[in-house]
Design a protein around this motif. Structure first.
Motif, mmCIF file in Angstrom:
data_model
loop_
_atom_site.group_PDB
_atom_site.id
_atom_site.type_symbol
_atom_site.label_atom_id
_atom_site.label_comp_id
_atom_site.label_asym_id
_atom_site.label_seq_id
_atom_site.Cartn_x
_atom_site.Cartn_y
_atom_site.Cartn_z
ATOM 1 N N TYR A 11 91.111 -21.244 74.694
ATOM 2 C CA TYR A 11 91.679 -19.921 74.952
ATOM 3 C C TYR A 11 92.056 -19.788 76.424
ATOM 4 O O TYR A 11 91.516 -20.502 77.270
ATOM 5 C CB TYR A 11 90.674 -18.830 74.548
ATOM 6 N N ASN A 13 91.185 -17.941 78.701
ATOM 7 C CA ASN A 13 90.088 -17.737 79.657
ATOM 8 C C ASN A 13 89.209 -18.974 79.802
ATOM 9 O O ASN A 13 88.163 -18.922 80.446
ATOM 10 C CB ASN A 13 89.251 -16.519 79.248
ATOM 11 N N THR A 15 87.592 -20.593 77.344
ATOM 12 C CA THR A 15 86.659 -20.809 76.233
ATOM 13 C C THR A 15 87.267 -21.790 75.237
ATOM 14 O O THR A 15 88.443 -21.698 74.900
ATOM 15 C CB THR A 15 86.387 -19.489 75.471
ATOM 16 N N SER A 16 86.431 -22.695 74.759
ATOM 17 C CA SER A 16 86.915 -23.642 73.773
ATOM 18 C C SER A 16 86.708 -23.069 72.375
ATOM 19 O O SER A 16 85.607 -22.657 72.016
ATOM 20 C CB SER A 16 86.167 -24.962 73.923
ATOM 21 N N GLY A 17 87.767 -23.003 71.584
ATOM 22 C CA GLY A 17 87.674 -22.473 70.226
ATOM 23 C C GLY A 17 87.429 -23.573 69.210
ATOM 24 O O GLY A 17 86.533 -23.483 68.370
ATOM 25 N N ASP A 36 78.112 -20.930 61.974
ATOM 26 C CA ASP A 36 77.513 -19.753 62.592
ATOM 27 C C ASP A 36 78.595 -18.925 63.262
ATOM 28 O O ASP A 36 79.703 -19.391 63.503
ATOM 29 C CB ASP A 36 76.480 -20.179 63.639
ATOM 30 N N SER A 37 78.197 -17.737 63.599
ATOM 31 C CA SER A 37 79.113 -16.862 64.331
ATOM 32 C C SER A 37 79.486 -17.516 65.656
ATOM 33 O O SER A 37 78.634 -18.068 66.350
ATOM 34 C CB SER A 37 78.419 -15.521 64.567
ATOM 35 N N SER A 39 81.396 -20.155 65.940
ATOM 36 C CA SER A 39 81.563 -21.601 65.829
ATOM 37 C C SER A 39 83.031 -22.025 65.804
ATOM 38 O O SER A 39 83.353 -23.188 65.971
ATOM 39 C CB SER A 39 80.842 -22.098 64.571
ATOM 40 N N GLY A 40 83.933 -21.059 65.573
ATOM 41 C CA GLY A 40 85.352 -21.426 65.603
ATOM 42 C C GLY A 40 86.069 -21.258 64.271
ATOM 43 O O GLY A 40 87.214 -21.685 64.117
ATOM 44 N N LYS A 41 85.430 -20.592 63.309
ATOM 45 C CA LYS A 41 86.031 -20.441 61.973
ATOM 46 C C LYS A 41 87.300 -19.590 62.030
ATOM 47 O O LYS A 41 88.334 -19.947 61.469
ATOM 48 C CB LYS A 41 85.017 -19.799 60.992
ATOM 49 N N SER A 42 87.177 -18.444 62.701
ATOM 50 C CA SER A 42 88.359 -17.573 62.786
ATOM 51 C C SER A 42 89.470 -18.234 63.576
ATOM 52 O O SER A 42 90.653 -18.053 63.280
ATOM 53 C CB SER A 42 87.991 -16.247 63.434
ATOM 54 N N THR A 43 89.080 -19.007 64.583
ATOM 55 C CA THR A 43 90.085 -19.736 65.356
ATOM 56 C C THR A 43 90.889 -20.637 64.431
ATOM 57 O O THR A 43 92.117 -20.707 64.519
ATOM 58 C CB THR A 43 89.396 -20.560 66.462
#
Ligand SMILES: Nc1ncnc2c1ncn2[C@@H]1O[C@H](COP(=O)(O)OP(=O)(O)O)[C@@H](O)[C@H]1O
Ligand SMILES: [Mg+2]
Lengths: 256, 302
Positions: A11, A13, A15-17, A36-37, A39-43
């Protein structure tokens, strides 16, 4: 068809997605993505949808090469898929009917066909009685079914569901999952369901991809045995009707 | 675009207008007030301008004609006077007899019988000429003098210069006020539109995600913007019409003397109304429509 080759997402900023993700999902498959929350699923979902763009690697979705896709072709890509979000993302100023119809209107389908198709789809998710209701006037479960109806409206090749049960009554979780499985069976739609409920997905005999800290840590195929009796749709008939020849097929995209 | 998609756009613009009625109402109000201010200052400066023009028309140049000329010659002179640029109006020929009568009438206690006593009238016949641009008075008078059959020209160049410079200044100030108001209105309206669209950023994002093209999203917003602009323009026009008619009617009834004199110069609304209407309608369509289209552009990137 979805194919990720060495995909990274960082991202703006920093952050690694996602990190070095490789995966391949064939047409007609049903896949769970768990993790887990954070972890990158939505990404992963956002990259498929081109809501976010990947930083490196290659992504192919329904014959589109997302590394090269032109901005003006993105609407066409998105029309090959239906998406269900955790927060529903219904258009607040449109009633249930118009929310579903909108997904058809963008494809420039004649209004004659929209008038037939929308009640039909609303009937499938059991909401034809609420077609005049505004999103704020119905429950979370109902809103999610509207979102599902919208996602299914133009008979997509691919259905993406990002935590579709995250914001609704837990009792409805299995019902929604069952609906998604039926859609996959009946319409041969590729279905990708993202969830953090790892226990829940183990009840279904489906391929499970596990993500942790942006990396795929396991990819377990479905067992060859039959589905357990645990899950049973009360009435699978209406959903099977999705495959009926009358259903609107994807058509050439009309760009304005 | 097919017929059904055009119908959809027109309907969707209206639906969205009603669905977002608070924001729509705010936009309509803001734009209406802007239109009212612009309309009022347009009317104001048009009336001042009209008033000054009528004062200017009273500043006439007397063109004296050779008494030897026959009727044909007089008609020729009249034609030639009228054909000179910036000459707006040439009055009827004033015969020496009429000239004398009006001269005597103007003198206090003058008696019409007195004129009969003057057997040898010293006055030549004349034309009264008014011009459209007082700053040209000197040049025009020179031209008038050169017309064959004209023996003398009289007019007050000092008064003409003063009136001309007052009118120039008033015209300039009117223009400046309207321009400033238009710019202020544009900025305010633009901000209202920006706010409206920001308010619906999420909605626009969702539309994008279900595969709507930018044009498909943008057009209903533009149409909604045009509706808002036109409603605001219509309301402002109606209000201005009503207020102005009221003022005109009231001035006829309630005023006298000097005040009445001023109000009697009020330009009838029928004469100037259509200009304001065109100005409002065009403003409503362009500012709102193009503004919406512009501000929505930046939310169509996802
Ligand atoms: N828009 C964003 N900007 C910066 N970081 C983000 C953004 N969206 C997600 N992330 C980060 O990317 C990582 C993965 O997020 P996400 O894909 O939303 O996880 P999940 O859906 O599995 O909970 C998290 O560390 C999150 O903070
Ligand atoms: Mg998520």
């Amino acid at each position: 068809m979805i194919k990720f080759v060495n995909v990274n997402k960082v991202y703006p900023n920093g952050t690694s997605g996602l990190e070095n993700v490789n995966l391949s999902i064939e047409d007609g498959e049903f896949v769970f993505v768990v993790g887990d929350s954070g972890s990158g699923k939505s990404t992963l979902v956002k990259l498929i949808l081109t809501e976010e763009r990947h930083t490196s690697g290659r992504i192919y979705v329904n014959d589109y090469d997302l590394s090269r896709i032109k901005n003006r072709h993105i609407p066409a890509l998105r029309r090959t898929m239906g998406v269900v979000f955790q927060d529903f993302r219904l258009i607040p100023t449109m009633n249930v009917y118009d929310n579903v119809a909108f997904a058809l209107r963008v494809t420039n389908i004649p209004s004659r066909e929209i008038k037939k198709r929308v009640p039909y789809i609303l009937n499938l998710v059991g909401l034809e009685a609420k077609s005049k209701a505004m999103p704020t006037q119905i429950s979370g479960g109902e809103q999610q079914r509207v979102a599902l109806a919208r996602a299914l409206a133009n008979n997509p090749m691919l259905l993406l569901a990002d935590e579709p049960t995250g914001n609704i009554d837990p009792n409805l979780t299995f019902e929604i999952m069952e609906l998604l499985i039926e859609i996959n069976h009946a319409a041969k739609t590729t279905v990708l369901v993202v969830t953090h409920e790892q226990d829940m997905v183990s009840h279904f005999n489906k391929r499970i991809i596990t993500i942790n800290k942006g990396r795929i840590v396991s990819d377990a195929p479905a067992q060859k045995k039959r589905r357990t009796g645990l899950i049973h749709s009360a009435d699978p008939a209406p959903v099977s009707a999705l495959a009926e020849p009358n259903a609107i097929r994807r058509r050439t995209v009309y760009d304005w | 675009m097919t017929g059904s998609s055009i119908r959809y756009l027109i309907k969707e613009g209206g639906r969205s207008l009603v669905a977002n009625r608070m924001m729509s109402l705010a936009s309509i109000m803001v734009q209406m007030v802007c239109f009212l201010l612009i309309g009022a200052s347009l009317l104001f400066s048009a009336n001042i301008d009209g008033f000054l023009k009528s004062v200017e028309r009273r500043n006439q140049i007397a063109v004296y004609v050779d008494p030897e000329l026959d009727d044909q010659g007089i008609a020729r002179v009249r034609n030639q006077l009228g054909s000179i640029e910036t000459v707006e109006y040439v009055g009827d020929y004033v015969t020496p007899q009429e000239g004398l009568e009006s001269l005597v009438r103007d003198m206090e206690g003058g008696n019409i019988i007195f004129t009969d006593l003057i057997s040898d009238n010293p006055l030549p016949g004349l034309f009264r000429v008014s011009i459209s641009d007082l700053s040209q008075q000197k040049q025009v008078m020179d031209k008038l003098k050169r017309v064959q059959g004209v023996i003398n020209v009289r007019g007050s160049t000092d008064l003409a210069d003063t009136l001309a410079s007052i009118r120039n200044m008033v015209t300039f100030m009117g223009l400046a006020v309207v321009t400033i108001l238009a710019i202020v209105s544009l900025v305010i309206t633009a901000n209202t539109i920006k706010l409206t669209i920001l308010n619906r950023k999420r909605e626009i994002g969702i539309m994008r995600l279900v595969g709507a093209t930018n044009g498909f999203i943008r057009l209903p917003f533009v149409i909604e913007g045009i509706y808002i602009g036109l409603i605001a323009a219509g309301l402002a026009f109606g209000l201005i019409w009503w207020a102005y008619s009221y003022l005109t009617a009231m001035s006829a009834e309630w005023t006298n003397g000097f005040v009445k004199d001023i109000f009697s110069y009020l330009i009838p609304f029928e004469e100037i109304g259509w200009k304001i209407f065109v100005c409002f309608a065009a403003g409503g369509i362009f500012v709102s429509g193009i503004g919406s289209s512009f501000f929505i552009g930046r939310h169509l990137k996802v």
